[in-house]
Scaffold this motif. Structure first.
Motif, mmCIF file in Angstrom:
data_model
loop_
_atom_site.group_PDB
_atom_site.id
_atom_site.type_symbol
_atom_site.label_atom_id
_atom_site.label_comp_id
_atom_site.label_asym_id
_atom_site.label_seq_id
_atom_site.Cartn_x
_atom_site.Cartn_y
_atom_site.Cartn_z
ATOM 1 N N GLN A 1 0.799 -1.220 0.000
ATOM 2 C CA GLN A 1 0.000 0.000 0.000
ATOM 3 C C GLN A 1 0.835 1.275 0.000
ATOM 4 O O GLN A 1 0.360 2.331 -0.421
ATOM 5 C CB GLN A 1 -0.933 -0.012 1.224
ATOM 6 C CG GLN A 1 -1.988 -1.115 1.150
ATOM 7 C CD GLN A 1 -2.824 -1.227 2.408
ATOM 8 O OE1 GLN A 1 -2.468 -0.673 3.450
ATOM 9 N NE2 GLN A 1 -3.921 -1.966 2.328
ATOM 10 N N ASN A 2 2.097 1.204 0.468
ATOM 11 C CA ASN A 2 2.882 2.429 0.631
ATOM 12 C C ASN A 2 3.996 2.630 -0.391
ATOM 13 O O ASN A 2 4.387 3.765 -0.640
ATOM 14 C CB ASN A 2 3.491 2.459 2.041
ATOM 15 C CG ASN A 2 2.435 2.727 3.094
ATOM 16 O OD1 ASN A 2 1.994 3.856 3.276
ATOM 17 N ND2 ASN A 2 2.011 1.667 3.773
ATOM 18 N N GLU B 1 6.488 7.599 -5.920
ATOM 19 C CA GLU B 1 5.791 8.533 -6.822
ATOM 20 C C GLU B 1 6.692 9.735 -7.156
ATOM 21 O O GLU B 1 7.295 10.333 -6.269
ATOM 22 C CB GLU B 1 4.504 9.035 -6.159
ATOM 23 C CG GLU B 1 3.586 9.775 -7.109
ATOM 24 C CD GLU B 1 2.254 10.110 -6.458
ATOM 25 O OE1 GLU B 1 2.040 9.676 -5.299
ATOM 26 O OE2 GLU B 1 1.439 10.793 -7.091
ATOM 27 N N GLY B 2 6.783 10.030 -8.461
ATOM 28 C CA GLY B 2 7.607 11.161 -8.896
ATOM 29 C C GLY B 2 9.079 10.851 -9.029
ATOM 30 O O GLY B 2 9.882 11.741 -9.337
ATOM 31 N N GLU C 1 8.922 5.037 -10.129
ATOM 32 C CA GLU C 1 7.469 5.168 -9.965
ATOM 33 C C GLU C 1 6.705 4.018 -10.637
ATOM 34 O O GLU C 1 5.817 3.413 -10.028
ATOM 35 C CB GLU C 1 7.001 6.503 -10.545
ATOM 36 C CG GLU C 1 5.481 6.694 -10.408
ATOM 37 C CD GLU C 1 5.036 8.071 -10.893
ATOM 38 O OE1 GLU C 1 5.912 8.874 -11.280
ATOM 39 O OE2 GLU C 1 3.822 8.330 -10.889
ATOM 40 N N GLU C 2 7.071 3.699 -11.894
ATOM 41 C CA GLU C 2 6.345 2.641 -12.617
ATOM 42 C C GLU C 2 6.567 1.279 -11.964
ATOM 43 O O GLU C 2 5.645 0.476 -11.842
ATOM 44 C CB GLU C 2 6.789 2.610 -14.086
ATOM 45 C CG GLU C 2 6.330 3.813 -14.888
ATOM 46 C CD GLU C 2 6.610 3.650 -16.374
ATOM 47 O OE1 GLU C 2 7.061 2.549 -16.762
ATOM 48 O OE2 GLU C 2 6.385 4.612 -17.125
ATOM 49 N N LEU C 3 7.822 1.041 -11.544
ATOM 50 C CA LEU C 3 8.117 -0.238 -10.900
ATOM 51 C C LEU C 3 7.360 -0.365 -9.582
ATOM 52 O O LEU C 3 6.775 -1.410 -9.276
ATOM 53 C CB LEU C 3 9.628 -0.355 -10.649
ATOM 54 C CG LEU C 3 10.099 -1.647 -9.967
ATOM 55 C CD1 LEU C 3 9.805 -2.852 -10.861
ATOM 56 C CD2 LEU C 3 11.592 -1.572 -9.654
#
Length: 396
Positions: free
Chosen positions: A37-38, A44-45, A49-51
């Protein structure tokens, strides 16, 4: 008397150690949920991010289980807590709950191709593995365990086969370790290959369900590939599971009457209650009836009961949604799905905790060659059968 000595003396793990093992699994499952969840928020950013968004809970659960396995083994407590690593219970409970999210119409539509695929895969893969193991001089009982594990459903089938042929504990532990060793990379490899091949969810699910040996690993791979793929994979694997009893009974008969060369055993037991020289058509009929009842009882004893729970959950959920409507029933199904995810996480964590490399080193290279060749044969055959049987199936 220390806990360890007492455990060896009584031959049964203590309830406290089992409870501690379960608590360890629960704590690692909570850690898995926390990362799942975290991590997307943390990455992010950034370049990751995609991984971070792509990694799902089976990856975290198995990785955390393997890391904890290493730590517990290094501290010498892993084997004492192993009674709490209930992979079989967790995965079967999760699959029963998964049944609630599968509409009965989907189950019925997929049943025909799933039965055909399961039957062909078991016959052909079991036969190939048995033949190759014989050529390489592998012990007959280990042949039975390897053939059952790779053609049906991994550890569960190996356990059933071990009981049928009276295999040694070391042979069962070795087979179980081989199953997990090959299943772990398959969890990630097969969804990636299915995507690269452009397989539909139905074909991909049938391929994953028919090829990965353990039910837990099938569920993990299906979850990575998507909900539709997961549903088909679960149906195909559950169908294979349902055939365990037939294979176990066949192995029991084969080892009793041929490998162990004890054809007189059944006759002696059957004639034990007859008067000497009084063999008659009536006693023969009673013997036949007892044999038939024994086979039926053995089939039922070895039949995986969770399959019935899986089907029952689908029937109940379908009727419930028809009665209350999709909008009112959806929150209930969502709660069940969330509970299912928790049980699957517990199972995946346990997979990592149960892996043992030691037994693999002790058994030599021949069984590994047999198992690897059988997995490759299974992979190619399964892809062909999945494409043949499921290409025209639309479960949407």
């Amino acid at each position: 008397m220390s806990a360890e000595v007492e455990e060896r003396t009584t031959g049964t793990p203590q309830a406290g150690l089992i409870a501690t093992g379960v608590l360890v699994v629960l704590a690692l499952a909570a850690l898995t949920r926390y990362f799942e969840q975290n991590v997307p928020t943390w990455t992010e950013g950034t370049a990751l991010e995609e991984l971070g968004a792509a990694i799902e809970y089976p990856v975290y659960a198995i990785a955390i289980g393997l890391l904890a396995n290493a730590v517990l083994a290094a501290t010498g407590v892993r084997d004492r807590l192993a009674g709490g690593f209930r992979t079989e219970f967790f995965i079967k409970t999760g699959l029963v709950l998964l049944g609630a999210s599968i509409n009965l119409a989907v189950l019925v539509t997929a049943a025909g191709p799933a039965i055909a695929q399961a039957f062909l895969m078991i016959v052909l893969v079991f036969g190939f593995t048995w033949w190759l193991a014989g050529k390489l001089g592998v012990d007959d009982k280990l042949r039975a365990l390897l053939s059952s594990a790779v053609s049906i459903c991994g550890v569960s089938a190996a356990i059933a086969a071990a009981g049928a042929v009276q295999a040694k504990k070391e042979q069962l532990a070795y087979t179980a370790s081989l199953v997990i060793l090959f299943a772990l990379p398959s969890i990630f490899l097969l969804p990636a290959l299915a995507d690269a091949f452009g397989l539909s969810p139905e074909v991909a699910g049938a391929w994953i369900g028919g090829n990965i040996d353990t039910t837990a690993a099938v569920t993990a791979a299906g979850a990575l590939a998507g909900e539709d793929t997961l549903q088909v994979a679960a149906i195909v694997k559950t169908t294979q599971n349902a055939l365990i009893g037939f294979v176990a009974v066949g192995l029991t008969a084969y080892f009793a009457f041929k490998v162990e060369r004890r054809p007189a055993t059944v006759g002696a037991e059957a004639g034990a209650t007859d008067e000497p020289g009084a063999a008659s058509e009536n006693s023969a009929g009673e013997t036949s009836a007892r044999s038939a009842a024994g086979i039926a009882g053995e089939l039922w004893r070895r039949f995986p009961k969770f399959v019935l729970g899986f089907v029952a959950a689908s029937v109940i959920a379908t009727i419930y949604l028809d009665q209350v409507g999709a909008s009112e029933g959806k929150p209930v199904i969502t709660v069940i799905n969330d509970l299912r995810t928790w049980f699957l996480i517990l199972a995946f964590v346990s997979i990592g905790l149960e892996f043992k490399a030691r037994s693999l080193r002790e058994a030599g290279w021949r069984p590994i060659v047999v198992f690897a060749a059988a997995v490759l044969f299974n992979l190619i055959l399964g892809l062909g059968l999945s494409a043949l049987l499921f290409s025209g199936v639309d479960l949407s």
